[in-house]
Motif scaffolding. Structure first.
Motif, short mmCIF file in Angstrom:
data_model
loop_
_atom_site.label_atom_id
_atom_site.label_comp_id
_atom_site.label_asym_id
_atom_site.label_seq_id
_atom_site.Cartn_x
_atom_site.Cartn_y
_atom_site.Cartn_z
N SER A 1 0.83 -1.20 0.00
CA SER A 1 0.00 0.00 0.00
C SER A 1 0.86 1.25 0.00
O SER A 1 1.95 1.27 0.61
CB SER A 1 -0.92 0.02 1.22
OG SER A 1 -1.77 -1.11 1.23
N PRO A 2 0.41 2.32 -0.67
CA PRO A 2 1.16 3.58 -0.67
C PRO A 2 1.34 4.14 0.74
O PRO A 2 2.32 4.79 1.04
CB PRO A 2 0.30 4.51 -1.52
CG PRO A 2 -0.57 3.60 -2.32
CD PRO A 2 -0.78 2.39 -1.49
N GLU B 42 6.80 -3.61 -4.61
CA GLU B 42 6.55 -2.18 -4.77
C GLU B 42 5.08 -1.83 -4.60
O GLU B 42 4.23 -2.69 -4.40
CB GLU B 42 7.02 -1.74 -6.16
CG GLU B 42 6.48 -2.61 -7.29
CD GLU B 42 7.56 -2.89 -8.31
OE1 GLU B 42 7.69 -2.08 -9.23
OE2 GLU B 42 8.27 -3.90 -8.16
N ARG B 43 4.81 -0.53 -4.67
CA ARG B 43 3.45 -0.04 -4.54
C ARG B 43 2.64 -0.43 -5.77
O ARG B 43 3.21 -0.80 -6.80
CB ARG B 43 3.46 1.48 -4.36
CG ARG B 43 4.14 1.90 -3.05
CD ARG B 43 4.16 3.40 -2.91
NE ARG B 43 4.76 3.80 -1.63
CZ ARG B 43 4.82 5.05 -1.21
NH1 ARG B 43 4.34 6.04 -1.95
NH2 ARG B 43 5.36 5.33 -0.03
N ASP C 12 -1.22 -3.94 5.12
CA ASP C 12 -0.31 -2.97 4.50
C ASP C 12 -0.16 -3.25 3.00
O ASP C 12 0.81 -2.86 2.38
CB ASP C 12 1.05 -2.98 5.19
CG ASP C 12 1.83 -4.29 4.97
OD1 ASP C 12 1.29 -5.21 4.30
OD2 ASP C 12 2.97 -4.39 5.46
N TYR C 13 -1.15 -3.93 2.43
CA TYR C 13 -1.11 -4.24 1.01
C TYR C 13 -2.52 -4.15 0.42
O TYR C 13 -3.53 -4.14 1.15
CB TYR C 13 -0.55 -5.65 0.77
CG TYR C 13 -1.37 -6.76 1.42
CD1 TYR C 13 -2.37 -7.41 0.71
CD2 TYR C 13 -1.14 -7.14 2.74
CE1 TYR C 13 -3.12 -8.41 1.30
CE2 TYR C 13 -1.89 -8.14 3.34
CZ TYR C 13 -2.88 -8.77 2.62
OH TYR C 13 -3.62 -9.76 3.20
N GLN C 14 -2.58 -4.07 -0.91
CA GLN C 14 -3.84 -4.03 -1.63
C GLN C 14 -3.81 -5.04 -2.76
O GLN C 14 -2.74 -5.42 -3.25
CB GLN C 14 -4.08 -2.63 -2.21
CG GLN C 14 -4.20 -1.53 -1.15
CD GLN C 14 -4.30 -0.15 -1.77
OE1 GLN C 14 -3.45 0.23 -2.57
NE2 GLN C 14 -5.33 0.60 -1.41
#
Length: 347
Positions: free
Chosen positions: A20-21, A218-219, A33-35
């Motif tokens: 996540s950004p 990465e994002r 913390d991720y999408q």
């Protein structure tokens, strides 16, 4: 491809997770913390129109082409890890266990289905999951995308995307042109879902779909819908996706609902990556949702649910209908054992 299948068409899909950004707000279902990438299907689609799905699609003959042998490593299973034998009484999902050589393909199913998922992700969202040379990529952490300097200019890449959409055989040509190969080693075997009879699409379409999971270091990369099969792209955390589904902001099928609920158990990308890498060596079973009709709606039953039938009607030839005169809420309160949070829909 398996032309001998009567009831299903083989397909592959990708759960693509990216960091996540920023730290996402905590929801009642937890934090992450991720999408993951979701794509909204066109209203003109013959299967699940307007639904939000993971990128993926039908396996094509080009995904099993012998041309890939000239690009991928010359080693058993092209360097993929060996899945452990199933426990006594168990069996490998037929999608993966089928010997492809008698069907005319030199590539194992585990390789071809990964190529399919990567190709479809490029076609539908414009994301290229490649590694330089013959692969695999160095290191055992989450995957990384090719640096911008390794990619052609945007206009040229768009033209390649159009060509691959028109002819899947162009994907191997693109990889050869870039001096790269699909990063099949970043895709972990995750699950295998069968379309149930009552969820068949137009013309009775049903699918035997391999689900893979890939974690990106990465994002979320830039995405662009193809405006044909896909009309919108959405990056969302598992808790957010479930909340949007429950508020009817978006909708998706039972496999997506179940997978997002399962992913709510992982708050960090690295935790998810480690679990998926270790678990992939165990292989997976094939699962098919079964619909229980209630007086005011229906409940999607899954293996592990107490009410799930011992002998599911996989082909639809038995014409089995599960129903109850009770309301959905009353069934849910009766104390049955459930495999997880349920996808229940009103009439």
């Amino acid at each position: 491809m398996n032309s001998r299948l009567r009831h299903w068409r083989e397909a592959a899909t990708l759960l693509l997770a990216a960091r996540s950004p920023a730290r996402l707000p905590r929801s009642p279902l937890g934090a992450a913390d991720y999408q993951l990438l979701l794509l909204q299907r066109s209203s003109r689609s013959g299967f699940m129109p307007t639904a939000h799905v993971f990128p993926g699609g039908l396996v094509e003959a080009a995904d099993f082409s012998a041309d890939w042998l000239g690009l991928l490593p010359n080693s058993p299973r092209c360097g993929l890890g060996l899945v452990k034998p199933p426990p006594p009484g168990g069996s490998r999902a037929p999608l993966f266990a089928t010997d492809r050589e008698p069907l005319g393909s030199p590539l194992p199913g585990e390789v071809a289905f990964r190529i399919c998922a990567i190709r479809e992700t490029f076609e539908e969202a414009g994301i290229l999951l490649l590694v330089p040379g013959r692969g695999p990529a160095a290191g055992d952490g989450p995957a990384q995308l090719l640096p911008a300097e390794r990619l052609p200019p945007a206009a040229e890449l768009s033209e390649w995307r159009r060509r691959v959409q028109a002819d899947p055989a162009c994907f191997v040509q693109l990889c050869r042109h870039l001096g790269c190969v699909p990063n099949i080693w970043a895709l972990q075997e995750w699950s295998n879902w069968l379309t149930p009879v009552d969820r068949a699409g137009r013309g009775g379409r049903r699918y035997d779909t391999a689900f893979f999971l890939c974690c990106l270091e990465e994002r979320p990369p830039h995405t662009s819908q193809d405006d044909r099969e896909v009309t919108a792209c959405l990056w969302t955390s598992p808790p957010e996706a479930i909340e949007r589904f429950k508020s009817q902001e978006i909708w998706f099928g039972p496999p997506q609902f179940y997978e997002f609920c399962r992913l709510c158990n992982f708050s960090s990308l690295h935790e998810l990556h480690k679990f998926s890498s270790d678990r992939a060596l165990e292989g997976c079973e094939h699962w098919m949702p079964v619909m229980l009709s209630a007086s005011d709606g229906y409940i999607e039953l899954l293996p592990g649910d107490e009410l799930y039938p011992e002998d599911p009607d996989y082909t639809g030839e038995k014409k089995i209908v599960m129903s109850t005169d009770k309301k959905v809420e009353d069934v849910m309160k009766e104390g049955f054992v459930w495999s997880g949070e349920k996808s229940a829909c009103p009439l």
